[in-house]
Design an enzyme around this catalytic site. Structure first.
Site, short mmCIF file in Angstrom:
data_model
loop_
_atom_site.label_atom_id
_atom_site.label_comp_id
_atom_site.label_asym_id
_atom_site.label_seq_id
_atom_site.Cartn_x
_atom_site.Cartn_y
_atom_site.Cartn_z
N GLY A 12 0.29 -3.24 -11.75
CA GLY A 12 -0.08 -4.71 -11.55
C GLY A 12 1.13 -5.13 -11.59
CG ASN A 14 3.58 -7.57 -6.46
OD1 ASN A 14 4.00 -8.09 -6.07
ND2 ASN A 14 4.07 -5.92 -6.59
CG ASN A 102 -3.26 -4.83 1.56
OD1 ASN A 102 -3.02 -4.60 0.52
ND2 ASN A 102 -2.26 -3.76 2.33
CG HIS A 104 2.47 -1.35 4.42
ND1 HIS A 104 1.92 -0.61 3.46
CD2 HIS A 104 3.51 -0.95 4.56
CE1 HIS A 104 1.68 0.71 4.08
NE2 HIS A 104 3.03 0.42 4.59
#
Ligand code: GRF
Length: 189
Positions: A12, A14, A102, A104
């Site tokens: 976590g 980010n 999302n 990636h």
């Protein structure tokens, strides 16, 4: 006031970076963080940052409307997957069109798809002697890592870079750009 709900499965970092970024911006708030891992470090980070966090299990996500109903109650303007490893079920994607994104840790469509997460991605980039890598921020659809790309940021790799160096460089890119892209999307409507 725009509302973000975050999903995460692991450390976590980010999530923490995004929460800190929006803390002093009254027009955007992180309303809640959801995790599918009961002992994920992200839950401790949220506690330390005074942000609500909730754990849910496989049944709540895939075989009931528990998570969907909770999300509806939150009225999110954006749902952000930041290191979330489960595939998002169709009913959620259908319910929140163009509202789930999302990140990636590579330049999709390369190094994406099922099983491509965490250091496996950077390992593959290294093995293929790529000269660059980067991040891809994209919309989420029913297929892993295949939704429309919102933004990619590239970074060069030198032959001396090990897998850990590549991972560190990519994380730095994520911290620098992910909150900015989220803010940009939320300022559009
Ligand atoms: C990040 O590299 C992100 O791109 C990927 O999962 C990782 C999560 O890292 N989807 P952290 O949990 O935010 O530290």
């Amino acid at each position: 006031m725009k509302r973000i709900v975050l999903f995460a499965s692991g450390s976590g970092s980010n999530v923490e970076n995004i929460i800190r970024f929006f803390k002093d911006r009254p027009e955007i708030t992180v309303s809640c963080v959801l995790s599918n891992k009961r002992d994920a470090r992200v839950l401790d980070r949220c506690a330390a940052l005074d942000v609500s966090a909730i754990y849910f299990n496989r049944h709540a996500f895939y075989h009931s409307d528990t998570v969907l109903d909770f999300l509806r109650s939150q009225k999110p303007d954006l749902i952000v997957l930041a290191g979330f490893l489960w595939k998002v079920p169709e009913n959620l994607v259908e319910h929140f069109p163009d509202k789930i994104i999302n990140i990636h840790p590579a330049l999709l469509p390369k190094y994406g798809g099922k099983g491509m997460y965490g250091s496996r991605v950077h390992q593959a980039v290294k093995e293929n002697q790529e000269r660059e890598t980067g991040i891809t921020i994209h919309y989420v659809n029913e297929a892993y890592d295949e939704g429309a790309i919102i933004e990619q940021v590239r970074i060069p790799i030198s032959p001396e870079d090990g897998v850990d160096d590549i991972a560190r460089k990519v994380h730095e890119l994520e911290y620098k750009h992910f909150p900015r892209v989220i803010a940009g999307l939320l300022s559009q409507d």
